[in-house]
Every structure is written in structure tokens, then in C-alpha cells.
Design a protein around this motif. Structure first.
Motif, short mmCIF file in Angstrom:
data_model
loop_
_atom_site.label_atom_id
_atom_site.label_comp_id
_atom_site.label_asym_id
_atom_site.label_seq_id
_atom_site.Cartn_x
_atom_site.Cartn_y
_atom_site.Cartn_z
N GLY A 250 0.82 -1.20 0.00
CA GLY A 250 0.00 0.00 0.00
C GLY A 250 0.86 1.25 0.00
N GLY A 251 0.19 2.40 -0.06
CA GLY A 251 0.89 3.68 0.06
C GLY A 251 1.66 4.09 -1.17
N LEU A 252 1.46 3.43 -2.30
CA LEU A 252 2.08 3.82 -3.57
C LEU A 252 0.99 4.29 -4.53
N SER A 253 1.41 4.88 -5.64
CA SER A 253 0.47 5.48 -6.60
C SER A 253 -0.39 6.54 -5.92
N VAL A 254 0.25 7.34 -5.03
CA VAL A 254 -0.45 8.42 -4.33
C VAL A 254 0.18 9.77 -4.66
N GLY A 255 0.85 9.84 -5.81
CA GLY A 255 1.44 11.10 -6.24
C GLY A 255 2.94 11.09 -6.39
N GLU A 256 3.60 10.01 -5.97
CA GLU A 256 5.05 9.92 -6.10
C GLU A 256 5.43 9.70 -7.56
N PRO A 257 6.65 10.07 -7.96
CA PRO A 257 7.10 9.80 -9.34
C PRO A 257 7.04 8.31 -9.65
N ILE A 258 6.71 8.00 -10.89
CA ILE A 258 6.56 6.60 -11.30
C ILE A 258 7.83 5.79 -11.03
N PRO A 259 9.04 6.29 -11.37
CA PRO A 259 10.24 5.50 -11.08
C PRO A 259 10.38 5.18 -9.59
N LEU A 260 9.94 6.09 -8.73
CA LEU A 260 10.01 5.83 -7.29
C LEU A 260 9.03 4.75 -6.89
N MET A 261 7.85 4.74 -7.50
CA MET A 261 6.88 3.67 -7.24
C MET A 261 7.48 2.31 -7.62
N TYR A 262 8.12 2.25 -8.78
CA TYR A 262 8.75 0.99 -9.20
C TYR A 262 9.84 0.58 -8.22
N GLU A 263 10.63 1.53 -7.78
CA GLU A 263 11.73 1.23 -6.86
C GLU A 263 11.20 0.65 -5.55
N MET A 264 10.13 1.26 -5.01
CA MET A 264 9.57 0.79 -3.74
C MET A 264 8.92 -0.59 -3.90
N ALA A 265 8.21 -0.80 -4.98
CA ALA A 265 7.58 -2.11 -5.22
C ALA A 265 8.66 -3.18 -5.35
N ASP A 266 9.70 -2.87 -6.08
CA ASP A 266 10.81 -3.81 -6.28
C ASP A 266 11.47 -4.15 -4.95
N LEU A 267 11.66 -3.14 -4.13
CA LEU A 267 12.27 -3.35 -2.81
C LEU A 267 11.38 -4.22 -1.94
N ASN A 268 10.08 -3.92 -1.92
CA ASN A 268 9.16 -4.70 -1.08
C ASN A 268 9.18 -6.18 -1.42
N THR A 269 9.14 -6.51 -2.71
CA THR A 269 9.05 -7.92 -3.08
C THR A 269 10.31 -8.70 -2.74
N ASP A 270 11.43 -8.00 -2.54
CA ASP A 270 12.65 -8.68 -2.10
C ASP A 270 12.50 -9.28 -0.72
N TYR A 271 11.58 -8.72 0.07
CA TYR A 271 11.45 -9.14 1.47
C TYR A 271 10.12 -9.83 1.77
N LEU A 272 9.32 -10.08 0.75
CA LEU A 272 8.05 -10.77 0.96
C LEU A 272 8.19 -12.25 0.61
N PRO A 273 7.47 -13.12 1.32
CA PRO A 273 7.60 -14.56 1.09
C PRO A 273 7.14 -14.97 -0.30
N LYS A 274 7.86 -15.90 -0.90
CA LYS A 274 7.53 -16.35 -2.24
C LYS A 274 6.20 -17.09 -2.30
N GLN A 275 5.83 -17.73 -1.22
CA GLN A 275 4.65 -18.58 -1.24
C GLN A 275 3.38 -17.87 -0.80
N LYS A 276 3.39 -16.53 -0.89
CA LYS A 276 2.18 -15.77 -0.63
C LYS A 276 1.97 -14.76 -1.76
N ALA A 277 0.69 -14.52 -2.08
CA ALA A 277 0.36 -13.58 -3.15
C ALA A 277 0.76 -12.17 -2.76
#
Length: 375
Positions: free
Chosen positions: A219-246
Motif C-alpha cells: 500500500g501507500g504507492l500510486s499516491v502522487g510519487e514519481p513513477i520511477p520511485l513507485m517501481y523502486e519501492m515495489a521492487d524493494l518490497n518484493t525482495d522481502y516478501l515470502p515467495k509462497q504468498k500472493a
């Protein structure tokens, strides 16, 4: 609930399945938004037969206010109320409360807010949004969270994240202590927050990964931040989320956004853009974005894309579609809405095929450029 089927060899793109009592969802997937128990301008029949929607989203805040939970319970839940027998995900209302910045107050107990309809006062707590979503009967419910604005100070983002984490524990506890109401199983997703600060995003990702939610949203993305920053944050989050959960990126986005975020490990998306843009006269196609109100289409007595399966592309000429949209004829707005959702679901199917064939890495950069072109 989630089964990881395949991973791209050169990107973080994933192929998976989400199993619910109302059906199996193939991921990556886009969820049409049905705010008030309907996807605007689109019938449930067309959602299935033309658009091939696998799951739709309902909005807890709006359904709580209208028609209200007494009517929803009498109807037997949202599935029965709107005659939709496929999966439904409901948000918690957190984003809508965030948008009511002048008419809400956040405290440890929950979120106090005034209705945008009549000014009446209400309170959402981590516990009662579970109860509300029990009454709605969605297959997937979201926890109550706070969505901090962009930009936010580090201190604000950190305190907001802490509140979301404490609410998450309370919401999960109440979920596990209560029962579904209509004979089918419900699942609950946590929500990562942390603004656009890397250390907070990592901390929140680890926290949500340590809880026993069936899936995790970003959450908390696509709320006005630059698109490259949204991609960076999403990419960072998935590095730390479990593979076996959606993994569900909330409120995103354009066709190009979806492709780019799949490459960063996201499985699920929702956004009002397909239908809202359609009502404003913009459609998305395989070759780019089209402004149907543009005068260039006035005398264009040809089909837009004869091989694409939508009436806008292969049944009516651009001159006719332009005429309908320019004069706000409901038929034109409905056709444009169906087309955009058909395109979004077609795009997700293409994405899944390329992941399955391990050609996604080669395919997606040029496809992003293609779908974001203005025609």
C-alpha cells in the motif's frame, strides 16, 4: 491459498494460482473495481463473457455507507446481492479515509471520519472492519491501515507505519476469532506501508511477512510519487516478501505500470483507470492510448483494430465511436468501459503466457513502450 507455479528466469515475474471457494484465480491478474457492488457501466454478464474477469474488487467504505450492512446481511452478502459467483476482494476503507483528510481523525482506537454523503460520524477499527467484511462475505478481505500522503516526513511515515502494524495485529486476531457468515472460507491480507523510505519499507515488509496472513498487499504507492520511485519501492518490497504468498499492489495503474510491476514480482492489481478513462473518452489498445474525442476520428470509417475482441475495435467504425463519445451517449461510454477492461485482462493473459514460456524478459520492455504510446 497461493501456489507459485513458475518464475521468470531473468526477472522477478511469477506465475501462480489463488484458490478460493468461489474459484481459482490465475496470476498475475487485474481486478476490475466494483465500488458500489457494480463495475461502472458494465454488467456482470459482460464481466464474465466479454471481459473474462476472474475476480472483482468491492469497496468496504462505500458499501458500509450505502446500502449499509443490514441490507447486505439480509441479502446474504455481496456475492448474492449482486449475483456474482466468482471471487471478490474487499478493501478495508483505509484509502477512502485517507482521501477524507479534512474529515477524519486517526487515533489508536481507529479512524474517526465523517461521511462524504451526509456528514454523519463513523468509526472504523481494525476489529469492526473485519466484521463489516464478514458481512460483505468477500473471499479476500484487507486489514485496516493508514495510507500516508506523498510527500510525508520520515517521522510521519514511521509513526503511520507503526499504527498500521498495531492495527494489523488486532485485525488478524479478530479475524482468527470470528467465523465466516455464508458458508464459504474467507482470507485476509496484510498491507505493507512505510512511505517512500527504504528502511521503513523493508521493516514493514519483514513485519507483514512474519504475520500469518494468507497474502500481502503493498500500500501507500500510486499516491502522487514519481513513477520511477513507485517501481523502486515495489521492487524493494518484493525482495522481502515470502515467495509462497500472493503480492498485491493496490491502486495501480496504467498498462505499462502493470507490466513493469509484474517484472518486479507483483501478482495482483486493481485500479479505476480502465473505466474512469473510458468515461472520459480514452481507451487503451495493443498499439497505444487513443483519445476517442479527438477530431482525427470524425471521418475515420474504418475499424481501430479488427483482430482485437471488442466491439470498439472490430464491430463499429471509429467515426461512429467518436460520435457516441463526443456526445456522451451512454452506449459509447459502456462500450469503451468494456473495451478497456477487456484489454487489461487480455494484457494479463499475455503476461501469463510469456512467463509460462519464459519469454517475458525479452517481451516486456518493448510492450511497455507500445502500450504507453499516444495514438
Amino acid at each position: 491459498m497461493y501456489t507459485l507455479k513458475k518464475e521468470s528466469s531473468s526477472t522477478k515475474a511469477r506465475l501462480g494460482e489463488l484458490k478460493t471457494d468461489h474459484g481459482v484465480i490465475q496470476t498475475p491478474i487485474f481486478m476490475p473495481v466494483g465500488t458500489l457492488g457494480t463495475v461502472k457501466g458494465v454488467s456482470q454478464h459482460d464481466l464474465v463473457e466479454k471481459i473474462h474477469a476472474q475476480i472483482i474488487l468491492g469497496n468496504t467504505y462505500h458499501l458500509y455507507l450505502r446500502p449499509g450492512m443490514d441490507i447486505m446481511y439480509e441479502a446474504g452478502g455481496l456475492h448474492e446481492f449482486m449475483k456474482w459467483d466468482k471471487p471478490i476482494l474487499t478493501d478495508s476503507g483505509g484509502y477512502q479515509i485517507f482521501s477524507l483528510s479534512e474529515n477524519r481523525k486517526l487515533e489508536e482506537e481507529g479512524a474517526f471520519f465523517k461521511s462524504h454523503i451526509d456528514g454523519s460520524k463513523h468509526l472504523f477499527t481494525p476489529e469492526n472492519v473485519v466484521e463489516t467484511q464478514r458481512t460483505l462475505g468477500s473471499d479476500i478481505m484487507m486489514i485496516l491501515d493508514e495510507c500516508p500522503p506523498y510527500p510525508s516526513s520520515y517521522e510521519y511515515a514511521k509513526n503511520s507505519m507503526g499504527l498500521t502494524h498495531r492495527w494489523a495485529k488486532r485485525g488478524r486476531k479478530h479475524f482468527l476469532e470470528t467465523e465466516a457468515r455464508y458458508g464459504h472460507k474467507q482470507h485476509q491480507f496484510g498491507i505493507v506501508q512505510g512511505g517512500t523510505y527504504k528502511d521503513l519499507r523493508i521493516e514493514s515488509s519483514k513485519f507483514m511477512a512474519d504475520q500469518d496472513f494468507e497474502g500481502i498487499a503493498i500500500g501507500g504507492l500510486s499516491v502522487g510519487e514519481p513513477i520511477p520511485l513507485m517501481y523502486e519501492m515495489a521492487d524493494l518490497n518484493t525482495d522481502y516478501l515470502p515467495k509462497q504468498k500472493a503480492r498485491y499492489l493496490m491502486g495501480v495503474g496504467t498498462p505499462g505500470n502493470l507490466i513493469e510491476c509484474v517484472a518486479r514480482g507483483i501478482d495482483m492489481f486493481d485500479c479505476v483507470m480502465p473505466t474512469r478513462n473510458a468515461r472520459n473518452g480514452t481507451i487503451f489498445t495493443r498499439n497505444g492510448k487513443v483519445n476517442l474525442r479527438n477530431a482525427k476520428w470524425k471521418n475515420h470509417h474504418e475499424f481501430l483494430d479488427p483482430d482485437f475482441p471488442s466491439d470498439v475495435c472490430n464491430k463499429y467504425t471509429m467515426a461512429y465511436i467518436h460520435h457516441l463519445i463526443k456526445h456522451n451517449e451512454i452506449f459509447g461510454l459502456v462500450m469503451a468501459s468494456i473495451h478497456n477492461l477487456t484489454f487489461y485482462l487480455w494484457l494479463m493473459e499475455q503476461i501469463r503466457e510469456h512467463i509460462a514460456n519464459d519469454t517475458f524478459a525479452e517481451w516486456y520492455p518493448s510492450m511497455v513502450k507500445q502500450v504507453e504510446t499516444k495514438l
